[in-house]
Scaffold this motif. Structure first.
Motif, PDB file in Angstrom:
ATOM      1  N   THR A 184     -22.396 -68.873 -38.160  1.00 62.27           N
ATOM      2  CA  THR A 184     -23.335 -67.809 -38.284  1.00 62.27           C
ATOM      3  C   THR A 184     -22.972 -66.727 -39.066  1.00 62.27           C
ATOM      4  OG1 THR A 184     -22.336 -66.628 -36.367  1.00 62.27           O
ATOM      5  CG2 THR A 184     -24.250 -67.932 -35.822  1.00 62.27           C
ATOM      6  N   GLY A 185     -21.769 -67.044 -39.811  1.00 61.21           N
ATOM      7  CA  GLY A 185     -21.482 -65.586 -40.702  1.00 61.21           C
ATOM      8  C   GLY A 185     -20.478 -64.624 -40.079  1.00 61.21           C
ATOM      9  N   THR A 186     -20.622 -64.698 -38.628  1.00 61.84           N
ATOM     10  CA  THR A 186     -20.139 -63.527 -38.049  1.00 61.84           C
ATOM     11  C   THR A 186     -19.011 -63.709 -37.122  1.00 61.84           C
ATOM     12  OG1 THR A 186     -22.393 -62.661 -37.354  1.00 61.84           O
ATOM     13  CG2 THR A 186     -20.862 -61.995 -35.862  1.00 61.84           C
ATOM     14  N   TYR A 187     -18.028 -62.822 -37.191  1.00 63.42           N
ATOM     15  CA  TYR A 187     -16.668 -62.941 -36.165  1.00 63.42           C
ATOM     16  C   TYR A 187     -17.149 -62.082 -35.097  1.00 63.42           C
ATOM     17  CZ  TYR A 187     -14.368 -65.185 -40.142  1.00 63.42           C
ATOM     18  OH  TYR A 187     -14.104 -66.194 -41.239  1.00 63.42           O
ATOM     19  N   ALA A 188     -16.349 -62.568 -33.666  1.00 63.94           N
ATOM     20  CA  ALA A 188     -16.372 -61.583 -32.833  1.00 63.94           C
ATOM     21  C   ALA A 188     -15.135 -61.448 -32.346  1.00 63.94           C
ATOM     22  CB  ALA A 188     -17.241 -62.057 -31.656  1.00 63.94           C
ATOM     23  N   TYR A 189     -14.439 -60.141 -32.241  1.00 66.13           N
ATOM     24  CA  TYR A 189     -13.197 -59.680 -31.647  1.00 66.13           C
ATOM     25  C   TYR A 189     -13.534 -59.234 -30.246  1.00 66.13           C
ATOM     26  CZ  TYR A 189     -11.681 -59.421 -36.646  1.00 66.13           C
ATOM     27  OH  TYR A 189     -11.688 -59.522 -38.136  1.00 66.13           O
ATOM     28  N   ARG A 190     -12.814 -59.818 -29.529  1.00 60.58           N
ATOM     29  CA  ARG A 190     -12.873 -60.067 -28.103  1.00 60.58           C
ATOM     30  C   ARG A 190     -11.863 -59.250 -27.136  1.00 60.58           C
ATOM     31  NH1 ARG A 190     -17.150 -63.894 -26.598  1.00 60.58           N
ATOM     32  NH2 ARG A 190     -16.791 -63.293 -24.580  1.00 60.58           N
ATOM     33  N   THR A 191     -12.204 -58.364 -26.661  1.00 66.90           N
ATOM     34  CA  THR A 191     -11.152 -57.568 -25.633  1.00 66.90           C
ATOM     35  C   THR A 191     -11.374 -57.248 -24.503  1.00 66.90           C
ATOM     36  OG1 THR A 191      -9.095 -56.233 -26.126  1.00 66.90           O
ATOM     37  CG2 THR A 191     -11.144 -55.409 -26.710  1.00 66.90           C
ATOM     38  N   MET A 192     -10.598 -56.612 -23.479  1.00 67.82           N
ATOM     39  CA  MET A 192     -10.846 -55.913 -22.250  1.00 67.82           C
ATOM     40  C   MET A 192     -10.234 -54.893 -22.333  1.00 67.82           C
ATOM     41  SD  MET A 192     -12.398 -57.925 -19.712  1.00 67.82           S
ATOM     42  CE  MET A 192     -12.572 -59.782 -19.611  1.00 67.82           C
ATOM     43  N   LEU A 193     -10.722 -53.843 -22.337  1.00 69.91           N
ATOM     44  CA  LEU A 193      -9.970 -52.244 -22.336  1.00 69.91           C
ATOM     45  C   LEU A 193      -9.823 -51.834 -20.683  1.00 69.91           C
ATOM     46  CD1 LEU A 193     -12.078 -50.266 -25.074  1.00 69.91           C
ATOM     47  CD2 LEU A 193     -10.073 -51.761 -25.284  1.00 69.91           C
ATOM     48  N   ASP A 194      -8.704 -51.240 -20.635  1.00 68.72           N
ATOM     49  CA  ASP A 194      -8.352 -50.589 -19.494  1.00 68.72           C
ATOM     50  C   ASP A 194      -9.229 -49.133 -19.398  1.00 68.72           C
ATOM     51  OD1 ASP A 194      -5.168 -50.124 -17.737  1.00 68.72           O
ATOM     52  OD2 ASP A 194      -6.922 -49.037 -17.645  1.00 68.72           O
ATOM     53  N   ARG A 195     -10.079 -49.298 -18.163  1.00 66.33           N
ATOM     54  CA  ARG A 195     -10.851 -48.039 -17.960  1.00 66.33           C
ATOM     55  C   ARG A 195     -10.143 -46.847 -17.810  1.00 66.33           C
ATOM     56  NH1 ARG A 195     -16.057 -49.673 -14.141  1.00 66.33           N
ATOM     57  NH2 ARG A 195     -17.447 -48.105 -15.067  1.00 66.33           N
ATOM     58  N   LEU A 223     -16.543 -56.205 -27.403  1.00 58.22           N
ATOM     59  CA  LEU A 223     -16.891 -57.307 -28.616  1.00 58.22           C
ATOM     60  C   LEU A 223     -17.026 -56.447 -29.671  1.00 58.22           C
ATOM     61  CD1 LEU A 223     -18.518 -58.744 -25.787  1.00 58.22           C
ATOM     62  CD2 LEU A 223     -18.016 -60.592 -27.311  1.00 58.22           C
ATOM     63  N   TYR A 224     -16.150 -56.661 -30.779  1.00 56.43           N
ATOM     64  CA  TYR A 224     -16.462 -56.059 -31.874  1.00 56.43           C
ATOM     65  C   TYR A 224     -16.978 -56.997 -32.952  1.00 56.43           C
ATOM     66  CZ  TYR A 224     -13.166 -52.555 -30.084  1.00 56.43           C
ATOM     67  OH  TYR A 224     -12.689 -51.496 -29.158  1.00 56.43           O
ATOM     68  N   PHE A 225     -18.197 -57.050 -33.536  1.00 54.44           N
ATOM     69  CA  PHE A 225     -18.735 -57.840 -34.479  1.00 54.44           C
ATOM     70  C   PHE A 225     -18.612 -57.661 -36.016  1.00 54.44           C
ATOM     71  CE2 PHE A 225     -20.730 -58.679 -30.319  1.00 54.44           C
ATOM     72  CZ  PHE A 225     -20.606 -60.273 -30.111  1.00 54.44           C
ATOM     73  N   ASP A 226     -18.455 -58.477 -36.576  1.00 53.34           N
ATOM     74  CA  ASP A 226     -18.280 -58.416 -38.260  1.00 53.34           C
ATOM     75  C   ASP A 226     -18.729 -59.337 -38.629  1.00 53.34           C
ATOM     76  OD1 ASP A 226     -17.514 -57.487 -40.657  1.00 53.34           O
ATOM     77  OD2 ASP A 226     -15.523 -58.553 -40.641  1.00 53.34           O
ATOM     78  N   THR A 227     -20.101 -59.196 -39.652  1.00 55.30           N
ATOM     79  CA  THR A 227     -20.605 -60.132 -40.398  1.00 55.30           C
ATOM     80  C   THR A 227     -20.203 -60.143 -41.900  1.00 55.30           C
ATOM     81  OG1 THR A 227     -22.679 -60.282 -38.611  1.00 55.30           O
ATOM     82  CG2 THR A 227     -23.041 -61.072 -40.753  1.00 55.30           C
ATOM     83  N   VAL A 228     -19.845 -61.439 -42.098  1.00 58.78           N
ATOM     84  CA  VAL A 228     -19.882 -61.576 -43.749  1.00 58.78           C
ATOM     85  C   VAL A 228     -21.202 -61.874 -44.328  1.00 58.78           C
ATOM     86  CG1 VAL A 228     -18.936 -63.087 -45.423  1.00 58.78           C
ATOM     87  CG2 VAL A 228     -17.755 -62.934 -43.023  1.00 58.78           C
ATOM     88  N   PRO A 229     -21.535 -61.005 -45.358  1.00 54.54           N
ATOM     89  CA  PRO A 229     -22.864 -61.049 -45.818  1.00 54.54           C
ATOM     90  C   PRO A 229     -22.972 -62.412 -46.440  1.00 54.54           C
ATOM     91  CG  PRO A 229     -21.873 -59.071 -46.500  1.00 54.54           C
ATOM     92  CD  PRO A 229     -20.782 -59.787 -45.871  1.00 54.54           C
ATOM     93  N   ALA A 230     -24.321 -63.061 -46.236  1.00 56.05           N
ATOM     94  CA  ALA A 230     -24.636 -64.405 -46.716  1.00 56.05           C
ATOM     95  C   ALA A 230     -23.810 -65.537 -46.156  1.00 56.05           C
ATOM     96  CB  ALA A 230     -24.762 -64.429 -48.179  1.00 56.05           C
TER      97      ALA A 230
END
Ligand SMILES: Cc1cc2nc3c(=O)[nH]c(=O)nc-3n(C[C@H](O)[C@H](O)[C@H](O)COP(=O)(O)OP(=O)(O)OC[C@H]3O[C@@H](n4cnc5c(N)ncnc54)[C@H](O)[C@@H]3O)c2cc1C
Length: 449
Positions: free
Chosen positions: A198-209, A248-255
């Motif tokens: 899809t052109g998108t990367y997702a950086y997944r993590t769990m944060l300690d509340r 989840l931090y998403f980053d999309t590569v244009p086009a």
């Protein structure tokens, strides 16, 4: 035990749900199931999934909902404009009945409990059986496995997830049938069956509340589901337990949409990448990045626009038919819906042999393909709406003004986002089942005339 065999390849949420639904609704013992799972046992990755009203309604019908370990019911999802100043909360998606988080393990365990062997067991499970391909003939399907063995079945359901070998073979067969008469269509069929980035990367993590609270006691991430929007990027955060926040931090590569993925689909990543990507974003995002411990980077891929989920005696179910982006929280729910419709069709009292079972597969395709494909599109669109992608914004939203946090433009964007989500509660799968039942009965009646 009957002498008609359905092979289910893939023992994930979709494959196991199909077995459970067949077991619940079959009224005679004309069929049995061979379940082939590539792994040495059933496992689930990831912590949780989202259940919306459509999915919950199926589990309630099956009498399973109360037995599931559900956690955190979120009545709303809030949206922020978070990249450039001024930052603001611009939309509150009100979810009728809320959205429920459930642990994957709880769902898997309950499905297995429902299938536990008993005196009328009709299910045989085969582990470490990785399907490679299959061949259809007039009498059935021959399955070939990575260990060199083969098996026969009357029907095959490919529920192997994103990389499904059943989908690959089904579309290779469909393409070869039209290769001579319509080479362009053959090429289209081969292309549509491929995993597409899809052109998108997702950086997944769990944060300690606790850690986040200590660092930023007023962080909006602590207690509420938020979607943090900005140009070409967005962040999703939601508490999943008293001690953890899923982010989840998403980053999309244009086009990048539809481009071939270069590099791994999953890889370890560091918080420095997030700090660099989101350096101009509001403080809640940079503070969250500072406390990241473990993180993985996922390339988000999909199966987009398959025209059919069935070919002859073979059907696709779940991610193998419609793997979608995570933005809509619907992948698991759609796999369960496939299983519900296909399972009930095959368990219909008038389905009792190869001919009637094939009629059931045809109805499954007619009913589920439009809904599954629509969910893929909605999910993709949502991600791009969160990121102000010009091609996906509604005509009445001025992109430049929305990016500059104009309140009226953001309100219109919010309304467009809500409209996409309404799928989750506007109609229920029971209505799809009623339609499927009507089509099946009408089709079988016509055949008898
Ligand atoms: C990290 C993560 C988080 C997610 N979060 C959500 C969420 O919040 N909400 C949501 O709705 N969806 C979510 N999804 C999507 C959801 O998990 C999938 O849509 C759902 O699991 C699809 O079920 P499935 O049975 O089709 O496929 P899968 O769950 O992928 O199961 C496929 C099964 O087939 C087996 N298999 C694979 N290849 C073969 C083969 N060749 N032969 C035999 N067996 C094989 C696998 O071992 C596996 O057991 C998430 C997905 C991921 C990866």
């Amino acid at each position: 035990m009957g002498n008609f065999t359905i092979a289910i390849c893939g023992g994930g949420i979709g494959g196991l749900s199909l077995a459970v639904i067949l077991k619940k609704y079959l009224t005679s013992d004309w069929l049995n199931i061979d379940l082939y799972e590539a792994g040495p046992k059933f496992t689930e990755i990831g912590a949780g999934i989202t259940a919306w009203e459509r999915t919950r309604s199926i589990f309630r019908t099956l009498g399973m909902w109360e037995r599931l370990d559900t956690h955190v019911v979120n009545p709303s999802v809030r949206f922020r404009k978070s990249d450039t100043k001024p930052q603001c909360t611009f939309h509150d998606l009100r979810v009728p009945h809320g959205q429920t988080g459930l642990t994957r393990l709880s769902l898997l365990n309950l499905l297995l409990e429902c299938l536990a062997p008993d005196s009328t067991s009709f299910l045989t499970t085969h582990f470490s059986k990785k399907l490679v391909s299959y061949e259809q003939d007039a009498d059935g399907v021959t399955l070939s496995f990575a260990d060199g063995t083969t098996a026969r079945a009357d029907l095959l359901v490919g529920a192997e997830g994103l990389a499904s070998p059943t989908r690959k073979k089904m579309y290779a067969d469909m393409a070869s049938k039209v290769q001579e008469s319509d080479p362009q269509e053959a090429e289209r069929l081969l292309k549509v069956a491929q995993i597409s980035w899809t052109g998108t990367y997702a950086y997944r993590t769990m944060l300690d509340r606790g850690k986040l609270r200590a660092r930023a006691p007023n962080s909006l991430m602590l207690d509420t589901t938020f979607i943090w929007c900005g140009e070409d990027k967005h962040v999703v955060s939601y508490p999943i337990s008293p001690t953890l926040i899923n982010v989840l931090y998403f980053d999309t590569v244009p086009a990048g949409l539809g481009k071939i993925l270069t590099g791994p689909s999953v890889a370890p990543a560091s918080k420095d990448e997030i700090l660099a990507l989101y350096k101009d974003w509001e403080e809640d995002i940079s503070v969250s990045a500072e406390i990241i411990e473990d993180m993985t980077k996922w390339a988000i891929s999909q199966i987009r626009g398959l025209p059919h989920y069935v070919d002859g005696r073979v059907a696709l179910l779940g991610d193998s038919a419609h793997a979608m982006t995570t933005h809509f929280g619907a992948g698991a729910g759609q796999a369960v819906e496939d299983a519900y419709i296909l399972g009930r069709l095959l368990a219909h009292p008038r389905v009792h042999d190869a001919s009637t079972a094939r009629a059931a597969l045809g109805v499954y395709d007619a009913v589920r393909q439009p809904i599954g494909s629509d969910a893929v599109e909605r999910s993709l669109r949502l991600g791009f709406l969160y990121e102000f992608q010009a091609a996906y914004l509604p005509a009445d939203v001025d992109r430049a003004r929305a990016c500059a946090s104009d309140v009226a433009e953001l309100a219109r964007l919010g309304a467009a986002i809500s409209e996409v989500y309404e799928f989750h509660w506007a109609a229920m799968p029971e209505q799809d089942w009623e339609r499927a039942q009507g089509l099946l009965e009408a089709g079988l009646a016509r055949e008898r005339v």
